[in-house]
Each structure stands twice: as structure tokens, then as C-alpha cells.
Design a protein around this motif. Structure first.
Motif, PDB file in Angstrom:
ATOM      1  N   ALA A   1      31.136  17.873   5.390  1.00 24.39           N
ATOM      2  CA  ALA A   1      29.590  18.130   4.613  1.00 24.39           C
ATOM      3  C   ALA A   1      28.479  18.570   5.694  1.00 24.39           C
ATOM      4  CB  ALA A   1      29.140  17.482   3.766  1.00 24.39           C
ATOM      5  N   GLY A   2      28.644  17.819   6.704  1.00 25.48           N
ATOM      6  CA  GLY A   2      27.452  17.964   7.851  1.00 25.48           C
ATOM      7  C   GLY A   2      27.828  19.355   8.610  1.00 25.48           C
ATOM      8  N   ALA A   3      28.974  19.340   8.858  1.00 21.72           N
ATOM      9  CA  ALA A   3      29.637  20.705   9.784  1.00 21.72           C
ATOM     10  C   ALA A   3      29.184  22.170   8.875  1.00 21.72           C
ATOM     11  CB  ALA A   3      30.871  20.856  10.000  1.00 21.72           C
ATOM     12  N   LEU A   4      29.360  22.054   7.492  1.00 25.95           N
ATOM     13  CA  LEU A   4      29.126  23.165   6.710  1.00 25.95           C
ATOM     14  C   LEU A   4      27.538  23.411   6.712  1.00 25.95           C
ATOM     15  CD1 LEU A   4      31.612  22.952   3.908  1.00 25.95           C
ATOM     16  CD2 LEU A   4      31.989  24.453   5.767  1.00 25.95           C
ATOM     17  N   GLY A   5      26.942  22.259   6.504  1.00 21.96           N
ATOM     18  CA  GLY A   5      25.467  22.289   6.475  1.00 21.96           C
ATOM     19  C   GLY A   5      24.744  22.606   7.618  1.00 21.96           C
ATOM     20  N   GLY A   6      25.403  22.069   8.921  1.00 23.06           N
ATOM     21  CA  GLY A   6      24.954  22.505  10.224  1.00 23.06           C
ATOM     22  C   GLY A   6      24.892  23.946  10.278  1.00 23.06           C
TER      23      GLY A   6
ATOM     24  N   LEU B   1      20.898  16.819   5.813  1.00 26.49           N
ATOM     25  CA  LEU B   1      20.619  17.290   4.488  1.00 26.49           C
ATOM     26  C   LEU B   1      21.507  17.403   3.591  1.00 26.49           C
ATOM     27  CD1 LEU B   1      17.230  19.202   5.395  1.00 26.49           C
ATOM     28  CD2 LEU B   1      17.265  17.053   4.382  1.00 26.49           C
ATOM     29  N   VAL B   2      22.472  18.190   4.009  1.00 24.47           N
ATOM     30  CA  VAL B   2      23.519  18.574   2.895  1.00 24.47           C
ATOM     31  C   VAL B   2      24.358  17.406   2.836  1.00 24.47           C
ATOM     32  CG1 VAL B   2      25.870  19.842   3.035  1.00 24.47           C
ATOM     33  CG2 VAL B   2      23.618  21.025   3.660  1.00 24.47           C
ATOM     34  N   THR B   3      24.549  16.617   3.670  1.00 25.39           N
ATOM     35  CA  THR B   3      25.665  15.445   3.401  1.00 25.39           C
ATOM     36  C   THR B   3      24.668  14.354   2.531  1.00 25.39           C
ATOM     37  OG1 THR B   3      26.335  15.392   5.751  1.00 25.39           O
ATOM     38  CG2 THR B   3      26.382  13.372   4.520  1.00 25.39           C
ATOM     39  N   ALA B   4      23.221  14.224   2.704  1.00 26.02           N
ATOM     40  CA  ALA B   4      22.620  13.510   1.719  1.00 26.02           C
ATOM     41  C   ALA B   4      22.837  14.000   0.442  1.00 26.02           C
ATOM     42  CB  ALA B   4      21.147  13.392   1.932  1.00 26.02           C
TER      43      ALA B   4
ATOM     44  N   THR C   1      23.446   5.830   8.266  1.00 25.11           N
ATOM     45  CA  THR C   1      22.098   5.097   7.690  1.00 25.11           C
ATOM     46  C   THR C   1      21.867   4.992   6.220  1.00 25.11           C
ATOM     47  OG1 THR C   1      21.029   7.342   7.909  1.00 25.11           O
ATOM     48  CG2 THR C   1      21.008   6.099   9.810  1.00 25.11           C
ATOM     49  N   MET C   2      22.364   5.821   5.354  1.00 24.54           N
ATOM     50  CA  MET C   2      22.039   5.914   4.073  1.00 24.54           C
ATOM     51  C   MET C   2      23.491   5.543   3.238  1.00 24.54           C
ATOM     52  SD  MET C   2      19.450   9.095   3.417  1.00 24.54           S
ATOM     53  CE  MET C   2      20.356  10.244   4.382  1.00 24.54           C
ATOM     54  N   LYS C   3      23.884   4.031   3.280  1.00 26.47           N
ATOM     55  CA  LYS C   3      25.162   3.757   2.844  1.00 26.47           C
ATOM     56  C   LYS C   3      25.556   4.172   1.348  1.00 26.47           C
ATOM     57  CE  LYS C   3      26.579   1.633   6.450  1.00 26.47           C
ATOM     58  NZ  LYS C   3      27.502   2.054   7.181  1.00 26.47           N
ATOM     59  N   ASN C   4      24.348   4.355   0.421  1.00 26.57           N
ATOM     60  CA  ASN C   4      24.615   4.806  -0.995  1.00 26.57           C
ATOM     61  C   ASN C   4      24.769   6.332  -0.847  1.00 26.57           C
ATOM     62  OD1 ASN C   4      21.957   5.405  -0.003  1.00 26.57           O
ATOM     63  ND2 ASN C   4      21.131   5.493  -2.111  1.00 26.57           N
ATOM     64  N   LEU C   5      24.754   6.950   0.281  1.00 23.82           N
ATOM     65  CA  LEU C   5      25.181   8.494   0.023  1.00 23.82           C
ATOM     66  C   LEU C   5      26.071   8.920   0.829  1.00 23.82           C
ATOM     67  CD1 LEU C   5      21.407   9.914   0.353  1.00 23.82           C
ATOM     68  CD2 LEU C   5      22.658   9.410  -1.776  1.00 23.82           C
ATOM     69  N   ASP C   6      26.844   7.796   1.541  1.00 22.32           N
ATOM     70  CA  ASP C   6      27.925   7.859   2.368  1.00 22.32           C
ATOM     71  C   ASP C   6      29.164   8.360   1.695  1.00 22.32           C
ATOM     72  OD1 ASP C   6      29.421   7.656   4.604  1.00 22.32           O
ATOM     73  OD2 ASP C   6      30.134   5.508   4.334  1.00 22.32           O
ATOM     74  N   LEU C   7      29.774   9.346   2.140  1.00 22.68           N
ATOM     75  CA  LEU C   7      30.905  10.403   1.787  1.00 22.68           C
ATOM     76  C   LEU C   7      32.212   9.780   2.539  1.00 22.68           C
ATOM     77  CD1 LEU C   7      29.452  13.868   2.020  1.00 22.68           C
ATOM     78  CD2 LEU C   7      29.685  12.254  -0.254  1.00 22.68           C
TER      79      LEU C   7
END
Length: 100
Positions: free
Chosen positions: A39-44, A84-87, A25-31
Motif C-alpha cells: 500500500a505504501g509503495a503504490l501510494g508513494g 496516507l494510503v496505508t492509513a 505507529t498506528m497499530k489499529n490501521l496496521d496491514l
């Protein structure tokens, strides 16, 4: 399986899904897919663990059974924290790339 392991698995999966949703959804923050997933798994996992510490009712199994509401809370908490962590990581990455 112990309730702690079940909670961690749910948090990791929900975080990975939340990270990929944030990247989509946030292409400018896409990794990239792998970066969003990691990043999502670690943040989760981190966010879900913190949420469980703050809200003990989300600890999962109560009385030997599986509490569906607690599992749903773990999934939501992990997904939000993963996004949030991914962003945040995406913003830091973009900030460092722009500083060059």
C-alpha cells in the motif's frame, strides 16, 4: 537511467518506508508488513507522480545532473503519500471488518 525512472524508484522506496512507518505507529490501521509495504509503495508512486505534476521543480535531473533537492522532495512526497494510503486502506479494512 532516465530521470523519470529514478523518480519512480525513489517514490516506491519512500512510499514503502512511509507505509511501514504508518503501520508501526498506528497499530489499529496496521496491514502487516507486506500489506503496509504494498500500500505504501503504490501510494508513494501515485502521490509522488501527482506531486511532480503539481510542482514541476521536483522533476529530478536539471541540465543533465541530479538535483539533490528534487530527489529529497520526491522522497518526502512519496513517504507522506505512502503513509496516507496505508492509513486509508487500513481504515477501510477495519471498517469492513467491523460491519460483519
Amino acid at each position: 537511467m532516465s530521470e523519470t525512472l529514478i523518480n519512480l524508484i525513489i517514490q516506491l522506496i519512500a512510499g514503502a518506508i512511509g507505509g511501514n512507518a504508518a503501520g508501526a505507529t498506528m497499530k489499529n490501521l496496521d496491514l502487516g508488513t507486506l500489506g503496509n509495504t504494498i500500500a505504501g509503495a503504490l501510494g508513494g508512486a501515485g502521490g509522488g507522480t501527482l506531486l511532480t505534476a503539481l510542482l514541476p521543480m521536483l522533476q529530478g535531473a536539471a541540465g543533465g545532473g541530479v538535483d539533490v533537492a528534487a530527489l529529497a522532495g520526491q522522497a518526502v512526497g512519496g513517504g507522506v503519500a505512502g503513509a496516507l494510503v496505508t492509513a486509508i486502506v487500513g481504515a477501510i479494512k477495519n471498517g469492513m471488518a467491523g460491519a460483519r
